[in-house]
Design a protein around this motif. Sequence first.
Motif, PDB file in Angstrom:
ATOM      1  N   MET A   1      41.164  50.476  38.877  1.00  0.00           N
ATOM      2  CA  MET A   1      42.600  50.606  38.770  1.00  0.00           C
ATOM      3  C   MET A   1      43.291  49.251  38.928  1.00  0.00           C
ATOM      4  SD  MET A   1      44.822  52.924  38.252  1.00  0.00           S
ATOM      5  CE  MET A   1      46.457  53.400  38.539  1.00  0.00           C
ATOM      6  N   LYS A   2      42.811  48.413  39.847  1.00  0.00           N
ATOM      7  CA  LYS A   2      43.445  47.115  40.066  1.00  0.00           C
ATOM      8  C   LYS A   2      43.267  46.197  38.863  1.00  0.00           C
ATOM      9  CE  LYS A   2      43.708  46.743  44.971  1.00  0.00           C
ATOM     10  NZ  LYS A   2      44.418  45.784  45.739  1.00  0.00           N
ATOM     11  N   ILE A   3      42.138  46.284  38.192  1.00  0.00           N
ATOM     12  CA  ILE A   3      41.911  45.440  37.020  1.00  0.00           C
ATOM     13  C   ILE A   3      42.919  45.792  35.931  1.00  0.00           C
ATOM     14  CG2 ILE A   3      40.268  44.918  35.172  1.00  0.00           C
ATOM     15  CD1 ILE A   3      38.032  45.275  37.225  1.00  0.00           C
ATOM     16  N   GLN A   4      43.189  47.049  35.751  1.00  0.00           N
ATOM     17  CA  GLN A   4      44.155  47.498  34.757  1.00  0.00           C
ATOM     18  C   GLN A   4      45.564  46.998  35.112  1.00  0.00           C
ATOM     19  OE1 GLN A   4      44.538  51.748  34.390  1.00  0.00           O
ATOM     20  NE2 GLN A   4      44.797  51.609  32.172  1.00  0.00           N
ATOM     21  N   GLN A   5      45.930  47.005  36.371  1.00  0.00           N
ATOM     22  CA  GLN A   5      47.242  46.506  36.795  1.00  0.00           C
ATOM     23  C   GLN A   5      47.350  45.003  36.555  1.00  0.00           C
ATOM     24  OE1 GLN A   5      47.340  47.845  40.858  1.00  0.00           O
ATOM     25  NE2 GLN A   5      48.424  49.752  40.339  1.00  0.00           N
ATOM     26  N   TYR A   6      46.297  44.257  36.874  1.00  0.00           N
ATOM     27  CA  TYR A   6      46.296  42.809  36.628  1.00  0.00           C
ATOM     28  C   TYR A   6      46.398  42.510  35.135  1.00  0.00           C
ATOM     29  CZ  TYR A   6      45.092  41.757  41.477  1.00  0.00           C
ATOM     30  OH  TYR A   6      45.106  41.627  42.828  1.00  0.00           O
ATOM     31  N   PHE A   7      45.716  43.300  34.331  1.00  0.00           N
ATOM     32  CA  PHE A   7      45.755  43.114  32.889  1.00  0.00           C
ATOM     33  C   PHE A   7      47.170  43.349  32.347  1.00  0.00           C
ATOM     34  CE2 PHE A   7      45.243  44.770  28.530  1.00  0.00           C
ATOM     35  CZ  PHE A   7      44.673  43.647  27.962  1.00  0.00           C
ATOM     36  N   ILE A   8      47.807  44.405  32.762  1.00  0.00           N
ATOM     37  CA  ILE A   8      49.175  44.711  32.321  1.00  0.00           C
ATOM     38  C   ILE A   8      50.147  43.635  32.809  1.00  0.00           C
ATOM     39  CG2 ILE A   8      51.091  46.343  32.572  1.00  0.00           C
ATOM     40  CD1 ILE A   8      48.979  48.587  32.607  1.00  0.00           C
ATOM     41  N   PHE A   9      50.001  43.207  34.047  1.00  0.00           N
ATOM     42  CA  PHE A   9      50.852  42.149  34.596  1.00  0.00           C
ATOM     43  C   PHE A   9      50.663  40.845  33.823  1.00  0.00           C
ATOM     44  CE2 PHE A   9      51.656  38.739  37.729  1.00  0.00           C
ATOM     45  CZ  PHE A   9      53.000  38.984  37.947  1.00  0.00           C
TER      46      PHE A   9
END
Length: 118
Positions: A1-9
């Motif tokens: 989940m954190k990787i997806q948030q970093y990617f979107i950011f």
Amino acid sequence: MKIQQYFIFSLLLVGLFFNSCQEDNIPYEYPYEAEVIRKNIDCGFYEIKITKGLEKMKVVFGEINVGDIFIAKNLPSEFEVNGLKIKLDLRKPKSNELGACTHLGPSYPWIFVTKAEK
């Protein structure tokens, strides 16, 4: 989940960066005012005298040592009237937009008119 948030950011940051670097991102319209002087006999284009916004032009052109008169490339024909007061937007001309002059009279720097109104 954190990787997806970093990617979107990261995508959001890259998008903001490219959007802020656009040359057309000007917050005001017609930032300059000028008076049409006359047709320059050397170049065949009209000379204009900047009456408002000369300080802003230093951002576009760097230090201006020759005064407030310029050769106006791309000035619409309906504004080619001696003494006419106009509002305009301009930019520094590209090398292929400069014309040839005979150098018989005084030499003025060139500007490229992008928009104009009375």
